[in-house]
Design an enzyme around this catalytic site. Structure first.
Site, PDB file in Angstrom:
ATOM      1  N   SER A   1       0.844  -1.197   0.000  1.00 11.25           N
ATOM      2  CA  SER A   1       0.000   0.000   0.000  1.00 11.25           C
ATOM      3  C   SER A   1       0.877   1.243   0.000  1.00 11.25           C
ATOM      4  CB  SER A   1      -0.862   0.020   1.257  1.00 11.25           C
ATOM      5  OG  SER A   1      -0.056   0.286   2.392  1.00 11.25           O
ATOM      6  N   ASP A   2       0.360   2.334  -0.575  1.00 14.18           N
ATOM      7  CA  ASP A   2       1.041   3.596  -0.304  1.00 14.18           C
ATOM      8  C   ASP A   2       0.843   3.860   1.184  1.00 14.18           C
ATOM      9  OD1 ASP A   2       2.441   5.938  -0.387  1.00 14.18           O
ATOM     10  OD2 ASP A   2       1.408   6.767  -2.114  1.00 14.18           O
ATOM     11  N   PHE A   3       1.691   4.723   1.734  1.00 15.99           N
ATOM     12  CA  PHE A   3       1.859   4.747   3.183  1.00 15.99           C
ATOM     13  C   PHE A   3       0.646   5.297   3.942  1.00 15.99           C
ATOM     14  CE2 PHE A   3       6.662   4.098   3.926  1.00 15.99           C
ATOM     15  CZ  PHE A   3       6.670   3.099   2.963  1.00 15.99           C
TER      16      PHE A   3
END
Ligand code: BGC
Length: 697
Positions: free
Chosen positions: A254-256
């Site tokens: 996932s993006d953060f």
């Protein structure tokens, strides 16, 4: 003071003999059989504790590798993540020119070397996965993170991104981001990109597929939504396309932090939550216990992670991973070469007597150079968000020129704040260089108070006045632009004889700029995005959009379609020499839908200095059943030529690369049609040679 960890060690996953793909898979499955459900789920998220994560983010974001999935009992090491696109963000690593600048080099061999250097610096500091390969398509130059990607064209993005993947993966895993259609910054956490399937596949995903085919270990999902689903929860993107259709065998992260909203993302195909365990971990465990997420889904994700860990445990050259490898003399030289090869000479016209040009500056004749503008003394290396490296030094434009000129050549500086005074200084100079453009305050990752999507596409009005008044006082003026994507230059371009796009050129940028201004290096960059005359030539953009329609056309495709003239075309860039393109030939007039066509042409250096030329191949479609671009890039090659030298350049074009995506049938169609091959130095019609061929049924 930089602290270095022992090279990102893969411990007992490393074997003495090379492993086949089958053996890697077997080993991963064997490990999986030994794991409890809890252990499996623990592989699937970052292990940075929340408080430490927040503390680090506050003090110095991204200063250490971010680990995920260490299992001591089974001796499975963590993968350790570091950003980013311009170089390793930890400690004092080498800061290369931004990705958009490197896109302007059109040099895949150079990009692979940069990837290799990033991989070595990552492993030398304990990271073994790099979030460097940002290949989102530049749809509009206002996009704040434009500088993190290579440009506007899917083919070019794919080739450049694949080169970086290759380079990094000599040493570490490459993570390709942000999947997908992520090209508005300020509303990135909520915007819903509405897009039809054909546009999605042909324009926004093709370059991701190219990097997956190159063997990228990991893909990072984007924050935004695509057609109503957050990308981290989007089964169509993650499962149907990426994992099933493209047979991607790596893992999705996932993006953060806001990259997923709950544990059900696992069902959509999310394998790892980064960098903290918020929605996975115990919460995911509960979803499995309730039967909302099946154990097969977990097994599939964990197998993907284990396979890549085992694969990369066998890769690398540990003897190279040491503190001295970070910011080594070789990497500094590479950063300088990258900056030299990415600056784009946009204009260099005769001045005064009509015979001499301002560039290159001849220091045997010129005695006094004046540099004007605040950016001449600013370490301007771009965005200060997640992609920010922390180099211990930056060569500024003024620093670079002062180090390069002979002693008897005076270099004066004026910051340009009081225009009248700057103009007075300029009047007495033999040559004036004005450095203007943007900084991280104007564009970049959105940090609430600064950065984000651009407010304007032109220079600031003050800078435009500075240019106009200076050039009126001294016509021997060069304008050097800094920025992460296209800049509108209408208000002053005609008045200025010489114009150079320097982007954000990295730590060695000032030296590289001096090399080009003084003619020690011949400029060879070409625009990776069209420079428009006005905003009306661009697709609709709204940085506050909650929902936005992405159509098929943008950039040069849109301008071609509408018969518009840009200020500077896609693929355009001048040199201190001249090139002639001749003898465009194809090996056959007709090919089958599964066959390849060989395209060749001759390039000659017709000028008086050695140089590099980017030869570009575009394809046009006649009487297609669907709406097609007037032409689109399908090949490019960078060639070095001594004066008078001719080289024959060959391209291999597969018919299937000309297919369109048929939404009704859900498949790619190669049309039996007449196609035009265009080849030359830019996308400008007048620059291109052409020849036709057919694809039969
Ligand atoms: C960015 C990513 C980056 C991540 C970790 C996020 O805010 O969107 O590109 O890789 O932070 O630094």
């Amino acid at each position: 003071m930089a602290k270095f960890k022992v090279p990102g060690d893969w411990g007992s996953l490393k074997e003495d003999i090379p492993l086949t793909k089958e053996r890697v898979d077997e080993k991963a499955r064997h490990l999986l059989t030994q794991m409890s459900l809890k252990e499996k789920i623990q592989q699937m998220s970052g292990s940075t504790p929340l408080v430490r994560g927040l503390w680090d983010a506050w003090l110095a974001y991204n200063m250490r590798p971010l680990p995920a999935g260490e299992n001591k009992r089974l001796s499975i090491p963590a993968f350790c993540f570091s950003d980013g696109p311009r170089g390793v963000v930890m400690n004092h690593s080498t800061c290369f020119p931004v990705t958009m600048a490197r896109g302007a080099s059109w040099d895949t061999a150079l990009e692979e070397r940069i990837g290799d250097a990033m991989g070595v610096e990552a492993r030398s500091q304990g990271a073994n996965i790099m979030g460097s390969v940002c290949i989102n398509l530049l749809r509009h130059p206002a996009w704040g993170r434009a500088q993190e990607t290579y440009g506007e064209d899917p083919w070019h993005l794919g080739e450049m991104g694949a080169a970086l993947v290759r380079g990094i993966q000599h040493h570490a895993m490459a993570c390709v981001k942000h999947f997908a259609a992520n090209s508005i910054e300020n509303s990135r956490f909520r915007v819903d990109v509405r897009i039809d399937e054909r546009t999605l596949r042909e324009i926004y995903l093709a370059h991701f597929k190219r990097c997956v085919d190159e063997g990228a270990a990991s893909v990072m999902s984007a924050y935004n939504k695509v057609n109503g689903h957050y990308c981290g929860h989007n089964p169509h993107l993650l499962r149907d396309i990426l994992k099933k259709e493209w047979r991607f065998d790596g893992f999705v992260m996932s993006d953060f932090v806001l990259g997923i909203r709950n544990g059900k993302a696992a069902n959509a195909g999310m394998d790892v939550e980064m960098p903290l365990t918020i929605h996975f971990g115990k919460r995911l465990m509960r979803l499995v216990q309730k039967g909302i997420v099946s154990e097969e889904v977990i097994d599939e994700a964990v197998l993907r992670i284990l396979r890549q860990k085992i694969r990369f445990a066998q890769i690398g050259r540990p003897e190279q991973y040491r503190p001295e490898a970070v910011l080594s003399p070789e990497h500094k030289a590479l950063a300088r070469e990258a900056a030299q090869k990415s600056m784009v000479l946009l204009k260099n016209e005769p001045v005064g007597d009509g015979f001499h040009r301002v560039l290159p500056i001849d220091t045997t004749r010129i005695r006094r150079i004046v540099f004007i503008g605040k950016l001449a003394v600013k370490p301007n290396i771009g965005d200060k968000g997640s992609s920010m490296p922390r180099p211990p030094y930056v060569i500024t434009p003024l620093g670079g020129i002062r180090a390069a000129v002979p002693r008897d050549c005076e270099v004066k500086y004026h910051d340009g704040r009081v225009i009248k005074k700057a103009v007075d200084t300029a009047r007495k100079a033999d040559v004036v260089v004005i450095i203007v453009g943007y900084t991280h305050r104007d564009e970049g990752e959105y940090m609430f108070t600064k950065g984000g999507d651009r407010e304007i596409l032109t220079l600031k009005p003050r800078d435009e006045s500075l240019i106009l008044q200076t050039v009126a006082a001294n016509p021997n003026t060069v304008v050097v632009l800094m920025g992460g994507s296209a800049i509108i230059t209408e208000a002053w371009r005609e008045k200025v004889p010489a114009l150079l796009m320097a982007w954000y050129p990295g730590i060695e940028g000032g030296n590289a700029l001096a090399d080009i201004l003084l003619g020690k290096v011949n400029p060879c960059g070409k625009l990776p995005c069209v420079f428009p005359r006005s905003e009306s030539q661009l697709p609709f953009f709204d940085k506050r959009a909650k929902s936005i329609e992405y159509g098929y056309f943008h950039g040069y495709r849109l301008m071609d379609k509408q018969g518009q003239e840009p200020a500077f075309p896609f693929g355009f860039g001048l040199s201190y020499t001249t090139f002639a393109h001749k003898n465009l030939q194809i090996d056959r007039g007709e090919i089958g839908p599964d066959e390849d066509l060989k395209i060749s042409l001759d390039i000659t250096n017709t000028g008086s200095v050695a140089g590099e030329e980017v030869v570009q191949v575009y394809i046009g479609y006649q009487d297609s059943h669907v709406e097609r671009p007037v032409k689109e890039l399908k090949g490019f090659s960078k060639v070095h030529l001594e004066t008078g030298q001719t080289k024959r350049v060959d391209f291999l074009l597969a018919a299937r690369q000309l297919a369109y995506y048929d939404e009704q049938q859900g498949k790619w169609i190669v049309e039996p049609l007449t196609y035009s091959v265009y080849a030359g130095p830019s996308s400008k019609k007048e620059d291109l040679l052409s020849v036709k061929f057919r694809i039969r049924e």
